[in-house]
Design an enzyme around this catalytic site. Structure first.
Site, PDB file in Angstrom:
ATOM      1  N   LYS A 213       0.820  -1.215   0.000  1.00  0.00           N
ATOM      2  CA  LYS A 213       0.000   0.000   0.000  1.00  0.00           C
ATOM      3  C   LYS A 213       0.848   1.257   0.000  1.00  0.00           C
ATOM      4  O   LYS A 213       2.053   1.210   0.233  1.00  0.00           O
ATOM      5  CB  LYS A 213      -0.967  -0.022   1.193  1.00  0.00           C
ATOM      6  CG  LYS A 213      -2.128  -0.986   0.926  1.00  0.00           C
ATOM      7  CD  LYS A 213      -3.206  -0.939   1.966  1.00  0.00           C
ATOM      8  CE  LYS A 213      -4.302  -1.936   1.568  1.00  0.00           C
ATOM      9  NZ  LYS A 213      -5.324  -2.070   2.617  1.00  0.00           N
ATOM     10  N   ARG A 247      -3.236  -9.983   5.186  1.00  0.00           N
ATOM     11  CA  ARG A 247      -3.635 -10.028   3.767  1.00  0.00           C
ATOM     12  C   ARG A 247      -2.461  -9.483   2.944  1.00  0.00           C
ATOM     13  O   ARG A 247      -2.143  -8.303   3.075  1.00  0.00           O
ATOM     14  CB  ARG A 247      -4.898  -9.199   3.555  1.00  0.00           C
ATOM     15  CG  ARG A 247      -5.419  -9.197   2.121  1.00  0.00           C
ATOM     16  CD  ARG A 247      -6.663  -8.320   2.018  1.00  0.00           C
ATOM     17  NE  ARG A 247      -7.209  -8.333   0.683  1.00  0.00           N
ATOM     18  CZ  ARG A 247      -6.794  -7.552  -0.303  1.00  0.00           C
ATOM     19  NH1 ARG A 247      -5.799  -6.691  -0.125  1.00  0.00           N
ATOM     20  NH2 ARG A 247      -7.355  -7.624  -1.491  1.00  0.00           N
TER      21      ARG A 247
HETATM   22  C1  YH5 Z   1      -7.652  -4.527   3.310  1.00  0.00           C
HETATM   23  O1  YH5 Z   1      -6.800  -3.816   3.850  1.00  0.00           O
HETATM   24  N1  YH5 Z   1      -7.306  -3.875   0.865  1.00  0.00           N
HETATM   25  S1  YH5 Z   1      -7.669  -3.700  -1.821  1.00  0.00           S
HETATM   26  C2  YH5 Z   1      -3.313   0.115  -3.035  1.00  0.00           C
HETATM   27  C3  YH5 Z   1      -2.039  -0.349  -3.249  1.00  0.00           C
HETATM   28  C4  YH5 Z   1      -1.715  -1.655  -2.994  1.00  0.00           C
HETATM   29  C5  YH5 Z   1      -2.679  -2.501  -2.503  1.00  0.00           C
HETATM   30  C6  YH5 Z   1      -1.236   1.795  -3.862  1.00  0.00           C
HETATM   31  N2  YH5 Z   1      -8.913  -5.163   0.068  1.00  0.00           N
HETATM   32  C7  YH5 Z   1      -7.881  -4.538   1.904  1.00  0.00           C
HETATM   33  O2  YH5 Z   1      -4.719  -4.101  -1.408  1.00  0.00           O
HETATM   34  N3  YH5 Z   1      -9.631  -6.152   2.166  1.00  0.00           N
HETATM   35  C8  YH5 Z   1      -7.954  -4.262  -0.224  1.00  0.00           C
HETATM   36  O3  YH5 Z   1      -1.020   0.437  -3.761  1.00  0.00           O
HETATM   37  C9  YH5 Z   1      -8.870  -5.346   1.395  1.00  0.00           C
HETATM   38  N4  YH5 Z   1      -8.445  -5.349   4.050  1.00  0.00           N
HETATM   39  C10 YH5 Z   1      -9.400  -6.131   3.494  1.00  0.00           C
HETATM   40  N5  YH5 Z   1     -10.139  -6.904   4.308  1.00  0.00           N
HETATM   41  C11 YH5 Z   1      -6.392  -2.477  -1.647  1.00  0.00           C
HETATM   42  C12 YH5 Z   1      -5.014  -2.968  -1.750  1.00  0.00           C
HETATM   43  C13 YH5 Z   1      -3.989  -2.042  -2.267  1.00  0.00           C
HETATM   44  C14 YH5 Z   1      -4.281  -0.736  -2.552  1.00  0.00           C
END
Ligand code: YH5
Length: 271
Positions: A213, A247
């Site tokens: 993230k 996750r």
């Molecule tokens: C979460 O925390 N996150 S989707 C932006 C990024 C990299 C990754 C800018 N679904 C979660 O993974 N479900 C997502 O780079 C989730 N908890 C739960 N339960 C976002 C994500 C991401 C966003």
């Protein structure tokens, strides 16, 4: 048990054309399934199958397209692995179809607030992950603000747990998640991480999603594809603060790091 078992790794399987492209608008089913199988081999106990991107600014996807992306992957993974299959969705129809295809968990970034979602979740018999988000994905990172981020996220989770109880979802099926990056600044994310244990409403397990993230990018100065080490470090910190499920995108690296954490926390139970 004393709660000293290793946290579980949840592998992220994004079934979107930008993750598994056939060169155009479609997803390569075989590639997505093989990626899920590999994550299980690398140590994932849960595979989180998602067809809608919830990154800031992402376009929503229609029901038919979301079903077309995730259901075949869940069906095929069910035949290939014993791992828990989770569906990352906010749509009741997708929850229902995913459960019928073999999913045992619903991961909803909207915490079952869409019309019909609570009912679909109860009827599915699935475990549910309730995540906090301030606002909507499109606008959530536009200067989010809290009086007390830990208290407010906890209060939201308490309300959603109550809604689940009222709908007939028992405590044993509930997992909680502060929703790192979902309407939070870097300081909010760090504050939530430090106080992760306080978010365990009714003693339920806390899931942390920190992998790749933007907070990792901000802290390390690296683009998304170079955030493995920072992400693993955050997973370790989250585990030390009581996270029960991580996750992550990088399953093997995280699983190794969590073995080390477990050895430090429970020396008598390890080699
Ligand atoms: C979460 O925390 N996150 S989707 C932006 C990024 C990299 C990754 C800018 N679904 C979660 O993974 N479900 C997502 O780079 C989730 N908890 C739960 N339960 C976002 C994500 C991401 C966003």
């Amino acid at each position: 048990m004393l709660g000293l078992e290793q946290p579980l790794v949840m592998g992220v399987l994004n079934v979107t054309p930008d993750s598994f492209s056939d060169g155009g608008r479609f997803v390569r089913l075989d590639d997505a399934v093989e990626c899920g199988v590999r994550m299980v081999e690398e140590g994932a106990a849960i595979i989180d199958v998602g067809g809608e991107s919830t990154r800031p600014g992402a376009q929503p996807v229609g029901l038919d397209e979301e079903l077309r992306r995730v259901i075949p992957v869940i069906t095929r993974l069910r035949l290939r692995t014993q791992a828990i299959l989770s569906v990352d969705t906010s749509k009741p129809e997708v929850m229902h179809a995913a459960a019928a295809a073999g999913a045992a968990m619903i991961n909803d970034v909207r915490a079952l607030r869409e019309p019909g979602a609570l009912e679909a979740a109860v009827n599915s018999g699935c475990a549910v992950c309730l995540m906090h988000m301030l606002g909507e994905p499109r606008t959530m990172q536009d200067s989010p603000s809290y009086r007390d981020v830990v208290a407010e996220v906890r209060q939201f989770l308490e309300q959603r747990v109550e809604a689940c109880f009222a709908a007939g979802i028992p405590a044993e099926r509930i997992v909680l998640d502060p929703g790192f990056g979902f309407g939070k600044t870097l300081q909010h994310n760090l504050e939530l991480l430090r106080h992760l244990r306080e978010l365990s409403v009714s003693g339920r397990p806390v899931l942390a999603g920190l992998s790749r993230k933007s907070m990792v990018g901000t802290l390390t100065g690296r683009p998304a594809e170079e955030r493995v080490h920072g992400s693993v470090a955050l997973a370790v910190v989250a585990a030390l603060h009581g996270a029960r499920i991580l996750r992550v995108h990088d399953v093997g690296a995280t699983a190794d790091a969590l073995k080390i954490v477990a050895a430090v926390q429970a020396p008598a139970q390890n080699p």
